[in-house]
Design a protein around this motif. Structure first.
Motif, PDB file in Angstrom:
ATOM      1  N   ASN A 268      -0.538  19.314  -7.759  1.00 14.74           N
ATOM      2  CA  ASN A 268       0.648  18.472  -7.137  1.00 14.74           C
ATOM      3  C   ASN A 268       1.219  19.028  -6.149  1.00 14.74           C
ATOM      4  O   ASN A 268       1.381  18.086  -4.941  1.00 14.74           O
ATOM      5  N   MET A 269       1.485  20.241  -5.896  1.00 18.01           N
ATOM      6  CA  MET A 269       2.254  20.539  -4.839  1.00 18.01           C
ATOM      7  C   MET A 269       1.331  20.539  -3.533  1.00 18.01           C
ATOM      8  O   MET A 269       1.807  20.308  -2.424  1.00 18.01           O
ATOM      9  N   LYS A 270      -0.319  20.788  -3.606  1.00 17.93           N
ATOM     10  CA  LYS A 270      -0.991  20.825  -2.499  1.00 17.93           C
ATOM     11  C   LYS A 270      -1.155  19.567  -1.989  1.00 17.93           C
ATOM     12  O   LYS A 270      -1.090  19.169  -0.970  1.00 17.93           O
ATOM     13  N   LEU A 271      -1.135  18.477  -2.866  1.00 18.69           N
ATOM     14  CA  LEU A 271      -1.387  17.026  -2.538  1.00 18.69           C
ATOM     15  C   LEU A 271      -0.034  16.539  -1.711  1.00 18.69           C
ATOM     16  O   LEU A 271       0.036  15.673  -0.927  1.00 18.69           O
ATOM     17  N   ALA A 272       1.161  17.142  -2.353  1.00 14.66           N
ATOM     18  CA  ALA A 272       2.430  16.621  -1.413  1.00 14.66           C
ATOM     19  C   ALA A 272       2.457  17.206  -0.206  1.00 14.66           C
ATOM     20  O   ALA A 272       3.123  16.546   0.722  1.00 14.66           O
ATOM     21  N   GLU A 273       1.784  18.449   0.011  1.00 15.65           N
ATOM     22  CA  GLU A 273       1.748  19.116   1.201  1.00 15.65           C
ATOM     23  C   GLU A 273       0.905  18.440   2.077  1.00 15.65           C
ATOM     24  O   GLU A 273       1.080  18.349   3.509  1.00 15.65           O
ATOM     25  N   LEU A 274      -0.052  17.512   1.664  1.00 11.94           N
ATOM     26  CA  LEU A 274      -0.948  16.707   2.330  1.00 11.94           C
ATOM     27  C   LEU A 274      -0.476  15.562   2.856  1.00 11.94           C
ATOM     28  O   LEU A 274      -0.941  14.627   3.586  1.00 11.94           O
ATOM     29  N   GLY A 275       1.019  15.180   2.431  1.00 13.50           N
ATOM     30  CA  GLY A 275       1.443  13.966   2.445  1.00 13.50           C
ATOM     31  C   GLY A 275       1.488  12.658   1.668  1.00 13.50           C
ATOM     32  O   GLY A 275       1.934  11.723   1.979  1.00 13.50           O
ATOM     33  N   PHE A 276       0.884  13.189   0.510  1.00 13.93           N
ATOM     34  CA  PHE A 276       0.651  11.975  -0.553  1.00 13.93           C
ATOM     35  C   PHE A 276       1.854  12.077  -1.538  1.00 13.93           C
ATOM     36  O   PHE A 276       2.436  13.117  -1.907  1.00 13.93           O
ATOM     37  N   GLU A 277       2.114  10.661  -1.793  1.00 17.18           N
ATOM     38  CA  GLU A 277       3.247  10.689  -2.771  1.00 17.18           C
ATOM     39  C   GLU A 277       2.897  10.154  -3.962  1.00 17.18           C
ATOM     40  O   GLU A 277       3.979  10.035  -4.904  1.00 17.18           O
TER      41      GLU A 277
ATOM     42  N   TYR B   3      -8.599   4.056  -0.846  1.00 16.63           N
ATOM     43  CA  TYR B   3      -7.675   5.239  -0.734  1.00 16.63           C
ATOM     44  C   TYR B   3      -8.389   6.307  -0.621  1.00 16.63           C
ATOM     45  O   TYR B   3      -9.639   6.612  -0.957  1.00 16.63           O
ATOM     46  N   PRO B   4      -7.925   7.381   0.049  1.00 16.09           N
ATOM     47  CA  PRO B   4      -8.663   8.960  -0.021  1.00 16.09           C
ATOM     48  C   PRO B   4      -8.787   9.409  -1.275  1.00 16.09           C
ATOM     49  O   PRO B   4      -7.980   9.267  -1.995  1.00 16.09           O
ATOM     50  N   ILE B   5      -9.758  10.187  -1.452  1.00 17.43           N
ATOM     51  CA  ILE B   5     -10.331  10.853  -2.772  1.00 17.43           C
ATOM     52  C   ILE B   5     -10.207  12.385  -1.995  1.00 17.43           C
ATOM     53  O   ILE B   5     -10.859  12.905  -1.028  1.00 17.43           O
ATOM     54  N   VAL B   6      -9.269  13.301  -2.490  1.00 18.88           N
ATOM     55  CA  VAL B   6      -9.058  14.862  -2.405  1.00 18.88           C
ATOM     56  C   VAL B   6      -9.864  15.400  -3.395  1.00 18.88           C
ATOM     57  O   VAL B   6      -9.959  15.423  -4.665  1.00 18.88           O
ATOM     58  N   VAL B   7     -11.133  16.254  -2.947  1.00 22.07           N
ATOM     59  CA  VAL B   7     -12.116  16.959  -3.632  1.00 22.07           C
ATOM     60  C   VAL B   7     -11.429  18.391  -3.566  1.00 22.07           C
ATOM     61  O   VAL B   7     -11.605  19.065  -2.493  1.00 22.07           O
TER      62      VAL B   7
ATOM     63  N   ARG C 277       0.822  -1.282  -0.170  1.00 28.39           N
ATOM     64  CA  ARG C 277       0.011   0.094   0.060  1.00 28.39           C
ATOM     65  C   ARG C 277       0.897   1.285   0.072  1.00 28.39           C
ATOM     66  O   ARG C 277       2.083   1.142   0.690  1.00 28.39           O
ATOM     67  N   GLN C 278       0.299   2.376  -0.738  1.00 28.39           N
ATOM     68  CA  GLN C 278       1.336   3.507  -0.959  1.00 28.39           C
ATOM     69  C   GLN C 278       0.474   4.513  -0.199  1.00 28.39           C
ATOM     70  O   GLN C 278      -0.666   4.620   0.257  1.00 28.39           O
ATOM     71  N   LYS C 279       1.229   5.655  -0.064  1.00 29.79           N
ATOM     72  CA  LYS C 279       0.862   7.129   0.381  1.00 29.79           C
ATOM     73  C   LYS C 279       0.176   7.890  -0.615  1.00 29.79           C
ATOM     74  O   LYS C 279       1.042   8.643  -1.266  1.00 29.79           O
ATOM     75  N   ALA C 280      -0.991   7.308  -0.966  1.00 28.63           N
ATOM     76  CA  ALA C 280      -1.611   7.845  -2.403  1.00 28.63           C
ATOM     77  C   ALA C 280      -3.049   8.515  -2.129  1.00 28.63           C
ATOM     78  O   ALA C 280      -3.563   8.104  -1.175  1.00 28.63           O
ATOM     79  N   ALA C 281      -3.416   9.251  -3.182  1.00 26.77           N
ATOM     80  CA  ALA C 281      -4.675   9.736  -3.170  1.00 26.77           C
ATOM     81  C   ALA C 281      -5.198   9.616  -4.504  1.00 26.77           C
ATOM     82  O   ALA C 281      -4.374  10.245  -5.428  1.00 26.77           O
TER      83      ALA C 281
END
Length: 510
Positions: free
Chosen positions: A273-282, A204-208, A170-174
């Motif tokens: 992608n910067m915002k997603l990385a700030e949330l901790g998703f790789e 996996y989480p979904i970011v809206v 499992r990955q740190k993914a969204a």
């Protein structure tokens, strides 16, 4: 609900009950004012519960003329707000049940799974596992990126399994999507296709990302899916270095799409992608609100990408309209020359002008679009101003970046997944295909998957679109193998449009 919302209604019901000699059911209490919450704890508060009557089975005799319900309804009809959306029907139904229906004649369907579109309830059927948490903030907090980024062996440093028997960790993914409040129906359909074909296994989480979605719209989305949702607000505006007076109302590229669409292109190309990385998703998987999975995904796509050492994944490529890429390739060429990068990661010169990864489906490692190299490239493109003056799209901007910075052997085409993005992409899942596809020559660069590979017929409004392989274009763009083994387009497409079915041969459009 807050008791003050129904104070007048409840007090009126208490007066009716007193005159009729009725005793309210405990737990659905009435008659207590909002200023008395600490009094006699044995007495129920003022309407502490509402029956969710979105699923309600009843005998007609309860509502017939002359019934006690109509007497109660008449007694409450004069209360302020009783006949407006301020109260709705649920409080009236609740008061009716509390006062007039014997408790032994109630039944709760605890064995029926029912999501409420209002977001007020979300029950699984009896015997099924509980719904997944709706936010990565629940049950343990946000995932955090491991230090060091992508490791040499192609994994991102995470351990453990996803609990589904998959061989991939499992990955740190969204999964992420940009929401438009005017298109919630489409977005719900997309979310449910993700649930049905992928996320019911992996969760996996979904970011809206949303621009001013109303609370009721967020509740509707949350109720429509079992996937955990996180809402992240976005604020679209012109960057400070853009002169608003130089931004045309319309551009030569799809003139009917205004400034809001150009804001979206910039957000998808340089910010999301910067915002997603700030949330901790790789790992970041993009879906649009009109993207649909059409078949089961039998493996963890994030785990697959990490385990195979891939950095960028796509389903198809298309050729962008010339009017939408005016000056873009030349601007990127200037950056490439300034960069002086002649390494194997740079295959920009071999990437056909105008070809783009159709990135309404896109899976990427965070390092691809958040690296210093990409940030410098995007800044070069962004400050040119072409996103706003020419309507450069995020797809060509990102596609050029992949050709500049990602080794071709770390780009993967998901040719096995069922995916639809009407009217141009309709890829059947591999397990539904009648015969295996013919083997293709191995090339060092990603094959251009010009779509469709079979006829696609769509209807948009009253316009019928027939998309099919075109023999003349096929010959024009026939695969050409160079000394380095580069393969060009593997199929070409034309589109014909007719105003309606049965009106003779359609006129050629493209």
């Amino acid at each position: 609900p807050p008791s003050v919302c129904f104070a007048e209604l409840s007090l009126a019901a208490a007066e009716f009950a007193s005159k009729a000699g009725l005793a309210p059911r405990r737990g659905l209490g009435i008659g207590r004012g909002p200023a008395e919450p600490e009094a006699d704890q044995q007495e129920p508060y003022l309407l502490p519960l509402l029956l969710n009557d979105q699923l309600e089975v009843s005998r007609a005799v309860l509502w017939r003329p002359g019934s006690a319900y109509l007497e109660l309804h008449a007694a409450l009809s004069g209360v302020a707000g009783a006949q407006t959306p301020r109260h709705g029907d649920a409080p009236l139904q609740t008061l009716h049940a509390a006062l007039l229906v014997p408790e032994e004649q109630w039944h709760i369907f605890a064995d029926v799974g029912m999501p409420s579109r209002s977001g007020s309830s979300l029950f699984s059927a009896s015997g099924l596992p509980p719904p997944l948490p709706r936010s990565p903030l629940e049950k343990g907090g946000l995932l955090h990126a491991a230090p060091g980024g992508l490791l040499a062996n192609g994994t991102n440093g995470t351990n453990g399994t996803n609990g589904t028997g998959s061989e991939y960790p499992r990955q740190k993914a969204a999964i992420y999507v940009l929401a438009d409040g005017r298109r919630l129906g489409r977005l719900i359909e997309m979310l449910q296709s993700l649930d049905r074909h992928f996320n019911h296994r992996y969760g996996y989480p979904i970011v809206v990302f949303d621009e001013q979605l109303l609370p009721v719209q967020k509740a509707r989305l949350s109720a429509a899916t079992h996937s955990p949702l996180t809402f992240v607000p976005v604020d679209f505006r012109l960057p400070a270095f853009i002169d608003a007076s130089q931004v045309p109302e319309k551009t030569g590229c799809i003139p009917e799409r205004g400034l809001g669409y150009r804001h979206m292109c910039r957000f998808q190309a340089g910010i999301v992608n910067m915002k997603l990385a700030e949330l901790g998703f790789e790992w970041h998987w993009r879906m649009d609100d009109d993207s649909l999975l059409t078949g089961d995904v039998p493996y963890d796509v994030f785990g697959f990408m990490a385990s195979k050492g891939m950095l960028y994944g796509f389903v198809s490529t298309v050729r962008d309209d010339d009017a939408c890429i005016v000056d873009l390739w030349d601007t990127a060429k200037t950056y490439q020359q300034r960069l002086g990068n002649s390494s194997k990661e740079n295959w920009f010169d071999e990437w056909p002008r105008g070809a783009v990864f159709y990135n309404n489906f896109e899976i990427s490692h965070a390092s691809v679009f958040t690296s210093p190299q990409y940030r410098a490239y995007f800044d070069h493109i962004d400050r040119h101003g072409g996103i706003y003056t020419r309507r450069w799209g995020d797809a060509p901007i990102k596609s050029i970046a992949v050709s500049l910075m990602v080794p071709p052997e770390r780009v993967h085409r998901f040719g096995d997944l069922g995916y639809r993005h009407a009217p141009f992409i309709d890829q059947e899942p591999e397990y539904m295909r009648k015969a295996p596809p013919a083997p293709r020559p191995i090339a060092p660069l990603p094959l251009l998957a010009w779509k469709p590979e079979r006829p696609v017929r769509s209807v948009i409004g009253r316009v019928h679109i027939d998309t099919a392989p075109d023999a003349d274009l096929q010959e024009l763009l026939a695969p050409k193998v160079s000394a380095q083994g580069w393969i060009g387009a593997d199929i070409a497409t034309s589109i014909r449009i007719a105003s309606g079915a049965g009106e003779g041969d359609p006129d050629p459009y493209v």
